[in-house]
Design a protein around this motif. Structure first.
Motif, short mmCIF file in Angstrom:
data_model
loop_
_atom_site.label_atom_id
_atom_site.label_comp_id
_atom_site.label_asym_id
_atom_site.label_seq_id
_atom_site.Cartn_x
_atom_site.Cartn_y
_atom_site.Cartn_z
N ARG A 33 12.84 3.90 27.38
CA ARG A 33 14.03 3.79 26.85
C ARG A 33 13.88 3.47 25.34
NH1 ARG A 33 18.62 0.38 29.66
NH2 ARG A 33 19.15 0.51 27.46
N ASP A 34 12.71 3.10 24.75
CA ASP A 34 12.41 3.05 23.34
C ASP A 34 12.37 4.33 22.78
OD1 ASP A 34 12.46 0.13 23.54
OD2 ASP A 34 10.27 -0.03 23.48
N ILE A 35 11.73 5.24 23.49
CA ILE A 35 11.31 6.54 23.16
C ILE A 35 12.51 7.41 23.35
CG2 ILE A 35 8.95 6.09 22.87
CD1 ILE A 35 8.34 8.02 25.12
N GLY A 36 13.39 7.16 24.25
CA GLY A 36 14.42 7.98 24.71
C GLY A 36 13.83 9.13 25.73
N SER A 83 6.96 5.55 15.20
CA SER A 83 8.11 4.79 14.83
C SER A 83 7.48 3.35 14.86
CB SER A 83 8.83 4.79 16.29
OG SER A 83 9.82 3.91 16.36
N ARG A 118 18.47 1.05 16.02
CA ARG A 118 17.72 1.27 16.94
C ARG A 118 17.90 3.01 16.99
NH1 ARG A 118 19.10 -1.82 20.79
NH2 ARG A 118 20.66 -0.37 21.72
N GLU A 119 19.39 3.38 16.98
CA GLU A 119 19.31 4.87 17.18
C GLU A 119 18.89 5.57 16.00
OE1 GLU A 119 23.87 4.66 17.31
OE2 GLU A 119 23.80 4.23 19.61
N ARG A 121 16.10 4.80 14.32
CA ARG A 121 14.79 4.81 14.82
C ARG A 121 14.47 6.00 15.62
NH1 ARG A 121 14.97 -0.78 14.77
NH2 ARG A 121 14.78 -0.64 16.97
N VAL A 122 15.25 6.17 16.54
CA VAL A 122 15.03 7.05 17.79
C VAL A 122 15.18 8.54 17.13
CG1 VAL A 122 15.97 8.15 20.02
CG2 VAL A 122 15.47 5.64 19.52
N LYS A 126 12.51 11.25 17.08
CA LYS A 126 12.82 12.79 17.82
C LYS A 126 12.42 13.95 16.78
CE LYS A 126 15.55 11.40 21.57
NZ LYS A 126 16.86 11.41 22.10
#
Length: 135
Positions: A33-36, A83, A118-119, A121-122, A126
């Motif tokens: 979930r942290d890295i999607g 990240s 958080r979004e 950072r993701v 990415k």
């Protein structure tokens, strides 16, 4: 079978991927979930083959640096390591300012701010493109 099914490939459950990577199911889900790198249907987490590879790359350790015994070659930085480094730098600089900014906010507004951070950072993670060794 359609082209979309061909592109998607095999789908794995959290238990299957955790067993292959030899980590706990909960650690896998938190990391993914942290890295999607997972999909969620209700309470079920699903992983593609590419998700498994992304998680594996994120789990890679940095090489040990020997003092004067080997030439230092920079390791491939996974998006997760980049990240984490950014988070550590940002946390040191904005610790006090975040508390001041949260002083007048409701709990809902604080959660919204954290979700946006958080979004962001993701999104940064990415968009990270590692340097190729042949360039």
């Amino acid at each position: 079978m359609t082209d979309d099914e061909d592109k998607l490939g095999a789908i794995y459950t959290a238990e299957e991927v955790a067993g292959q990577l030899r980590i706990t199911r909960r650690a896998l889900i938190k990391f993914a979930r942290d890295i999607g790198a997972c999909s969620r249907v209700g309470r079920t987490y699903l992983f593609s083959a590419q998700d498994k590879l992304d998680i594996w790359q994120g789990l890679r350790a940095e090489p040990i640096r020997y003092h004067g015994r080997a030439v230092h070659v920079p390791a491939h930085q996974s998006p997760l390591n980049v990240s984490r480094s950014l988070q550590a730098l940002l946390a040191k600089k904005s610790k006090g300012s975040a508390k001041k900014a949260d002083a007048g906010l409701s709990a809902h507004e604080k959660r919204q701010r954290l979700r946006r951070e958080r979004e962001a950072r993701v999104a940064r993670m990415k968009s990270f493109q590692p340097k190729r060794m042949d360039e």
